[in-house]
Write an enzyme that holds these catalytic residues in place. Sequence first.
Site, PDB file in Angstrom:
ATOM      1  N   TRP A 112       0.889  -1.232  -0.047  1.00 49.25           N
ATOM      2  CA  TRP A 112       0.246  -0.225  -0.425  1.00 49.25           C
ATOM      3  C   TRP A 112       0.841   1.143  -0.205  1.00 49.25           C
ATOM      4  O   TRP A 112       0.824   2.045  -0.903  1.00 49.25           O
ATOM      5  CB  TRP A 112      -1.743   0.222   0.955  1.00 49.25           C
ATOM      6  CG  TRP A 112      -1.949  -1.246   0.858  1.00 49.25           C
ATOM      7  CD1 TRP A 112      -1.988  -2.067   1.794  1.00 49.25           C
ATOM      8  CD2 TRP A 112      -3.223  -1.037  -0.315  1.00 49.25           C
ATOM      9  NE1 TRP A 112      -3.676  -2.805   1.078  1.00 49.25           N
ATOM     10  CE2 TRP A 112      -3.866  -2.340  -0.130  1.00 49.25           C
ATOM     11  CE3 TRP A 112      -3.340  -0.319  -1.116  1.00 49.25           C
ATOM     12  CZ2 TRP A 112      -4.441  -2.544  -0.713  1.00 49.25           C
ATOM     13  CZ3 TRP A 112      -4.225  -0.721  -1.515  1.00 49.25           C
ATOM     14  CH2 TRP A 112      -5.268  -2.004  -1.592  1.00 49.25           C
ATOM     15  N   ASP A 142      -1.497   7.003   5.875  1.00 50.83           N
ATOM     16  CA  ASP A 142      -2.955   6.005   5.394  1.00 50.83           C
ATOM     17  C   ASP A 142      -2.881   4.085   6.688  1.00 50.83           C
ATOM     18  O   ASP A 142      -2.199   3.305   7.286  1.00 50.83           O
ATOM     19  CB  ASP A 142      -2.650   5.024   4.104  1.00 50.83           C
ATOM     20  CG  ASP A 142      -3.369   4.576   4.184  1.00 50.83           C
ATOM     21  OD1 ASP A 142      -4.475   4.197   4.671  1.00 50.83           O
ATOM     22  OD2 ASP A 142      -3.095   3.373   3.028  1.00 50.83           O
ATOM     23  N   LYS A 153     -12.496  -1.209   6.248  1.00 55.68           N
ATOM     24  CA  LYS A 153     -11.952  -2.116   7.092  1.00 55.68           C
ATOM     25  C   LYS A 153     -12.210  -2.597   8.254  1.00 55.68           C
ATOM     26  O   LYS A 153     -12.029  -3.583   8.346  1.00 55.68           O
ATOM     27  CB  LYS A 153     -10.279  -1.598   6.619  1.00 55.68           C
ATOM     28  CG  LYS A 153     -10.145  -1.299   6.178  1.00 55.68           C
ATOM     29  CD  LYS A 153      -9.533  -2.932   4.451  1.00 55.68           C
ATOM     30  CE  LYS A 153      -9.202  -2.744   3.130  1.00 55.68           C
ATOM     31  NZ  LYS A 153      -8.123  -1.454   2.865  1.00 55.68           N
TER      32      LYS A 153
HETATM   33  C1  LIG Z   1      -7.398  -1.520   1.467  1.00 53.79           C
HETATM   34  C2  LIG Z   1      -6.182   0.277   1.335  1.00 53.79           C
HETATM   35  C3  LIG Z   1      -6.389   0.316   0.852  1.00 53.79           C
HETATM   36  C4  LIG Z   1      -6.842   1.058  -0.918  1.00 53.79           C
HETATM   37  O1  LIG Z   1      -9.037   1.237  -0.717  1.00 53.79           O
HETATM   38  P1  LIG Z   1      -9.077   1.388  -1.509  1.00 53.79           P
HETATM   39  O2  LIG Z   1     -10.711   1.276  -0.875  1.00 53.79           O
HETATM   40  O3  LIG Z   1      -9.812   0.313  -2.096  1.00 53.79           O
HETATM   41  O4  LIG Z   1      -8.523   2.568  -2.105  1.00 53.79           O
HETATM   42  C5  LIG Z   1      -5.222   1.197   0.321  1.00 53.79           C
HETATM   43  N1  LIG Z   1      -4.666   1.670   2.115  1.00 53.79           N
HETATM   44  C6  LIG Z   1      -4.031   0.552   2.803  1.00 53.79           C
HETATM   45  C7  LIG Z   1      -3.976   0.121   4.145  1.00 53.79           C
HETATM   46  C8  LIG Z   1      -5.920  -0.469   2.634  1.00 53.79           C
HETATM   47  O5  LIG Z   1      -5.856  -1.114   3.436  1.00 53.79           O
END
Ligand SMILES: *Cc1c(COP(=O)(O)O)cnc(C)c1O
Length: 375
Positions: free
Chosen positions: A103, A187, A211
């Site tokens: 990511w 993030d 998540k």
């Molecule tokens: C799932 C995830 C993403 C991507 O999320 P989207 O909603 O598909 O854009 C980015 N960063 C992390 C840490 C994630 O777990």
Amino acid sequence: MRPWNFSAGPSALPLEVLQQAAEEMTDWHGSGMSVMEMSHRGKQFTQIRNEAEADLRELLAVPEDYEVLFMQGGATAENAIVPLNLIGRRSSGKADYILSGIWSNKSHKEAERYGDIAVAASSGSEIMLDGQTQSPWTWFPAVDSWQLRSDASYLHLCSNETIGGVEFSAWPDMAALGAPDVPLVADASSHFLSRTIDFSKASMVYAGAQKNAGPAGVTVVIVRKELVGHAMPTCPSAFDYANVAGADSMFNTPPTYAIYIAGLVFKWLQRQGGVEAIEAANIAKAEALYSYLDTSDFYLSRVHVGSRSRMNVPFFLRDESLNSNFLAQADAAGLMQLKGHKSVGGMRASIYNAVPMEGVQALISYMQDFERRYG
Ligand SMILES: *Cc1c(COP(=O)(O)O)cnc(C)c1O
């Protein structure tokens, strides 16, 4: 009983939340409407949105000088929205990125389109740690190895790598690292609301809700107010934090139903005792699973002990020829979505807030039983 769901995302939601949403589906609080059918500017939805923000602020003790934004596009869109909004904050046009897995690499690659981007540290190589060889992306770069540019607009990291199962928790004081004017941006998608956040260190966190915080469709952005208002002229209006903040996240139609469900999750979290209480439960869950993995000769975890995620636990059967058998029998036993990400292989158990200790115990019991039969 419902099966236990170990999906990495979209992932398990608390059953109580799903049941309440079902009850309110066709008639929210006597309004005669589903939340899906309401004007986002009407008084009912305004109440839903305001309560969601207030509850989130309370849960994470978000300081007054931070905006809480409900956006769209997921964390993937934020990979562009962050540089579009923050790089223009300083004339250098620079931003630094820590690479710790899939990511953060995606974030870095996207940001390169918008400025002078440097890698401050990377775990993309083998390293010796505690006398053991750690393979790439199974550890987090130590804070004292970070190469920071003190004139960067921000430093970005992914505080929980969902795929690799690597979590970062020792948030540094940027002044002590010689970069007092470099805000830390994270993030936090896959551990958002699983633990407290120290906003004296984090200037911004963002998280796709699917998540740990709700359904797909809403991205939560918590950003220090002084970072807002520096968007590049090319930033799409709907993604300019100043526009979104100025309109209470209603610059355009927000993802109303996703915000409503996330709001129900926030109230559920409050009933669990808040983020401190769920964090204690998450620590106990992760300890139970990792200590089983570490004592087993049949399974193993490859992530460095100091960087292991409490939320996403990749693990391997030492005999990988048993993988499909393990998964098929797990499914039959009501333990769902345990297959690891294709880039890592093996298994991955995501044990988010909505998966209680009982679910983790059920997984461990199944793993013990499988080990007895095939070990
Ligand atoms: C799932 C995830 C993403 C991507 O999320 P989207 O909603 O598909 O854009 C980015 N960063 C992390 C840490 C994630 O777990």
